[in-house]
Scaffold this motif. Structure first.
Motif, PDB file in Angstrom:
ATOM      1  N   ASN A 152       0.823  -1.255   0.123  1.00 44.65           N
ATOM      2  CA  ASN A 152       0.042   0.015   0.046  1.00 44.65           C
ATOM      3  C   ASN A 152       0.815   1.258  -0.058  1.00 44.65           C
ATOM      4  O   ASN A 152       0.517   2.153  -0.651  1.00 44.65           O
ATOM      5  CB  ASN A 152      -1.069  -0.117   1.312  1.00 44.65           C
ATOM      6  CG  ASN A 152      -1.952  -1.232   1.122  1.00 44.65           C
ATOM      7  OD1 ASN A 152      -2.420  -1.492   0.251  1.00 44.65           O
ATOM      8  ND2 ASN A 152      -2.247  -1.599   2.214  1.00 44.65           N
ATOM      9  N   LEU A 153       2.076   1.065   0.575  1.00 46.93           N
ATOM     10  CA  LEU A 153       2.876   2.456   0.777  1.00 46.93           C
ATOM     11  C   LEU A 153       4.407   1.891   0.274  1.00 46.93           C
ATOM     12  O   LEU A 153       4.855   0.938   1.079  1.00 46.93           O
ATOM     13  CB  LEU A 153       2.953   2.885   2.283  1.00 46.93           C
ATOM     14  CG  LEU A 153       3.850   3.869   2.403  1.00 46.93           C
ATOM     15  CD1 LEU A 153       3.600   5.238   1.685  1.00 46.93           C
ATOM     16  CD2 LEU A 153       3.747   4.415   3.929  1.00 46.93           C
ATOM     17  N   ARG A 172       2.212   4.741  -9.106  1.00 46.60           N
ATOM     18  CA  ARG A 172       1.192   5.790  -8.700  1.00 46.60           C
ATOM     19  C   ARG A 172      -0.070   5.193  -9.444  1.00 46.60           C
ATOM     20  O   ARG A 172      -1.367   5.836  -9.103  1.00 46.60           O
ATOM     21  CB  ARG A 172       1.904   7.074  -9.351  1.00 46.60           C
ATOM     22  CG  ARG A 172       2.609   7.653  -8.255  1.00 46.60           C
ATOM     23  CD  ARG A 172       2.103   7.933  -6.975  1.00 46.60           C
ATOM     24  NE  ARG A 172       1.178   8.814  -6.801  1.00 46.60           N
ATOM     25  CZ  ARG A 172      -0.227   9.008  -6.357  1.00 46.60           C
ATOM     26  NH1 ARG A 172      -0.394   7.582  -5.761  1.00 46.60           N
ATOM     27  NH2 ARG A 172      -0.838   9.794  -6.257  1.00 46.60           N
ATOM     28  N   GLU A 203      -2.247   3.302  -7.804  1.00 43.89           N
ATOM     29  CA  GLU A 203      -2.930   3.870  -6.419  1.00 43.89           C
ATOM     30  C   GLU A 203      -2.120   3.585  -5.316  1.00 43.89           C
ATOM     31  O   GLU A 203      -2.547   3.710  -4.281  1.00 43.89           O
ATOM     32  CB  GLU A 203      -4.316   3.765  -6.383  1.00 43.89           C
ATOM     33  CG  GLU A 203      -5.070   4.032  -7.414  1.00 43.89           C
ATOM     34  CD  GLU A 203      -6.642   3.891  -7.438  1.00 43.89           C
ATOM     35  OE1 GLU A 203      -7.097   3.237  -6.393  1.00 43.89           O
ATOM     36  OE2 GLU A 203      -7.412   4.336  -8.217  1.00 43.89           O
ATOM     37  N   ASP A 259       0.727   4.519  -2.348  1.00 43.87           N
ATOM     38  CA  ASP A 259       1.437   5.749  -2.105  1.00 43.87           C
ATOM     39  C   ASP A 259       2.731   5.665  -2.083  1.00 43.87           C
ATOM     40  O   ASP A 259       3.272   4.700  -1.731  1.00 43.87           O
ATOM     41  CB  ASP A 259       0.624   5.953  -0.495  1.00 43.87           C
ATOM     42  CG  ASP A 259      -0.702   6.536  -0.610  1.00 43.87           C
ATOM     43  OD1 ASP A 259      -1.160   7.158  -1.338  1.00 43.87           O
ATOM     44  OD2 ASP A 259      -1.453   6.116   0.426  1.00 43.87           O
ATOM     45  N   GLY A 273       6.674   7.532  -0.789  1.00 38.59           N
ATOM     46  CA  GLY A 273       7.499   8.409  -0.164  1.00 38.59           C
ATOM     47  C   GLY A 273       8.838   8.394  -0.316  1.00 38.59           C
ATOM     48  O   GLY A 273       9.356   7.222  -0.756  1.00 38.59           O
ATOM     49  N   ASP A 290       2.740  15.375  -6.954  1.00 40.00           N
ATOM     50  CA  ASP A 290       1.558  14.224  -6.990  1.00 40.00           C
ATOM     51  C   ASP A 290       2.527  12.911  -7.216  1.00 40.00           C
ATOM     52  O   ASP A 290       1.751  12.171  -7.517  1.00 40.00           O
ATOM     53  CB  ASP A 290       0.602  14.220  -8.264  1.00 40.00           C
ATOM     54  CG  ASP A 290      -0.249  15.788  -8.406  1.00 40.00           C
ATOM     55  OD1 ASP A 290      -0.479  15.940  -7.168  1.00 40.00           O
ATOM     56  OD2 ASP A 290      -0.283  16.422  -9.244  1.00 40.00           O
ATOM     57  N   LYS A 307       3.871  11.463  -1.439  1.00 37.40           N
ATOM     58  CA  LYS A 307       3.056  11.893  -0.175  1.00 37.40           C
ATOM     59  C   LYS A 307       3.998  12.369   0.689  1.00 37.40           C
ATOM     60  O   LYS A 307       3.446  13.254   1.589  1.00 37.40           O
ATOM     61  CB  LYS A 307       2.375  10.696  -0.107  1.00 37.40           C
ATOM     62  CG  LYS A 307       1.141  11.023   0.943  1.00 37.40           C
ATOM     63  CD  LYS A 307       0.085   9.760   0.910  1.00 37.40           C
ATOM     64  CE  LYS A 307      -0.882  10.563   2.037  1.00 37.40           C
ATOM     65  NZ  LYS A 307      -2.031   9.194   1.926  1.00 37.40           N
ATOM     66  N   ILE A 348       2.617  10.831   7.309  1.00 35.33           N
ATOM     67  CA  ILE A 348       1.376  10.493   6.517  1.00 35.33           C
ATOM     68  C   ILE A 348       0.258  10.227   7.330  1.00 35.33           C
ATOM     69  O   ILE A 348      -0.990  10.204   6.892  1.00 35.33           O
ATOM     70  CB  ILE A 348       1.802   9.140   5.676  1.00 35.33           C
ATOM     71  CG1 ILE A 348       2.894   9.730   4.715  1.00 35.33           C
ATOM     72  CG2 ILE A 348       0.902   8.256   4.889  1.00 35.33           C
ATOM     73  CD1 ILE A 348       3.521   8.221   3.995  1.00 35.33           C
ATOM     74  N   TYR A 381      -0.168   7.068   8.802  1.00 35.99           N
ATOM     75  CA  TYR A 381      -0.511   5.602   8.505  1.00 35.99           C
ATOM     76  C   TYR A 381      -0.799   5.077   9.789  1.00 35.99           C
ATOM     77  O   TYR A 381      -0.097   5.050  10.635  1.00 35.99           O
ATOM     78  CB  TYR A 381       0.987   5.168   8.045  1.00 35.99           C
ATOM     79  CG  TYR A 381       0.686   3.789   7.345  1.00 35.99           C
ATOM     80  CD1 TYR A 381       0.154   3.400   5.977  1.00 35.99           C
ATOM     81  CD2 TYR A 381       1.088   2.444   7.823  1.00 35.99           C
ATOM     82  CE1 TYR A 381       0.068   2.212   5.609  1.00 35.99           C
ATOM     83  CE2 TYR A 381       0.688   1.431   7.677  1.00 35.99           C
ATOM     84  CZ  TYR A 381       0.233   1.237   6.512  1.00 35.99           C
ATOM     85  OH  TYR A 381       0.043  -0.187   5.878  1.00 35.99           O
TER      86      TYR A 381
END
Length: 209
Positions: A5-6, A98, A101, A103, A105, A127, A130, A155, A157
């Motif tokens: 997810n990240l 991206r 979808e 995220d 960093g 964009d 994050k 974030i 999170y």
């Protein structure tokens, strides 16, 4: 490759080829304190905290603060940005993540203003990421978990850490990830770490497989 997810990334040597820039920065800083070093050591400098390399090569303790001021000055210079290039696999990988979808960093021992300047140079300042965490946001460097934990805090999170990975090109990056409780992924472009006990990739594009 598992999906996350990240995705958190190291900056120097992972997303961007900063070795020429680092050689410039360290050469100028050490010259200004009258200390000579072997330029072949610069890659090692980028993979450990600066105080560790400074002590390891025997630079004078009494000039440490002056040295750090020079480092900060030359990192912020336009020449440092000009000497930084992007790896061939960076842009497409970041775009595809991206589009999925995820995220993203950046967690680095560099400073965020310099990172922003480099991102602007390659039209990646908006964009894409994050969160950006550097040596001002998290003063205790990798392998401390602090930089990664600071990114999660910034974030906001609240998910499972097994859904977060940290991608870096050094063992300290992986140790920091383990210490923070996220998944370490070692980017080993040149097969330097074949026996490392971490997930290992040779190209960022493998994150998409």
């Amino acid at each position: 490759m598992d999906k996350y997810n990240l995705y958190l990334f190291d900056f120097d040597g992972t997303l961007f080829d900063t070795l020429p820039s680092s050689k410039y920065v360290f050469k100028k800083a050490y010259e200004n304190i009258g200390f000579t070093f072997n330029e072949d050591d610069v890659l090692g400098f980028t993979r450990e905290p600066i105080p560790d390399s400074y002590k390891r090569i025997g630079a004078p303790k009494e000039k440490w603060r002056v040295f750090i001021n020079y480092i900060e000055e030359y990192v912020r210079s336009q020449e440092s940005v000009n000497l930084t290039d992007i790896f061939d696999d960076t842009y497409d990988t970041i775009i595809d993540l991206r589009m999925d979808e995820a995220d993203l960093g950046i967690v680095t021992s560099n400073n965020v203003p310099h990172v922003r300047d480099v991102l602007k140079k390659f039209d990646m300042q908006k964009d894409f990421f994050k969160v950006l965490v550097g040596n001002q946001e998290a003063p205790n460097p990798k392998p401390s978990p602090e930089p990664i934990l600071k990114a999660l805090e910034m974030i906001g999170y609240r998910g499972d850490k097994k859904d977060v990975c940290y991608v870096g090109d050094s063992l300290n990056d992986c140790i920091s990830a383990v210490n923070a409780g996220v998944v370490p992924i070692l980017l080993d472009r040149n097969d330097e770490y074949q026996d490392a006990p971490y997930k290992r990739i040779k190209s960022l594009s493998e994150l998409l497989d």
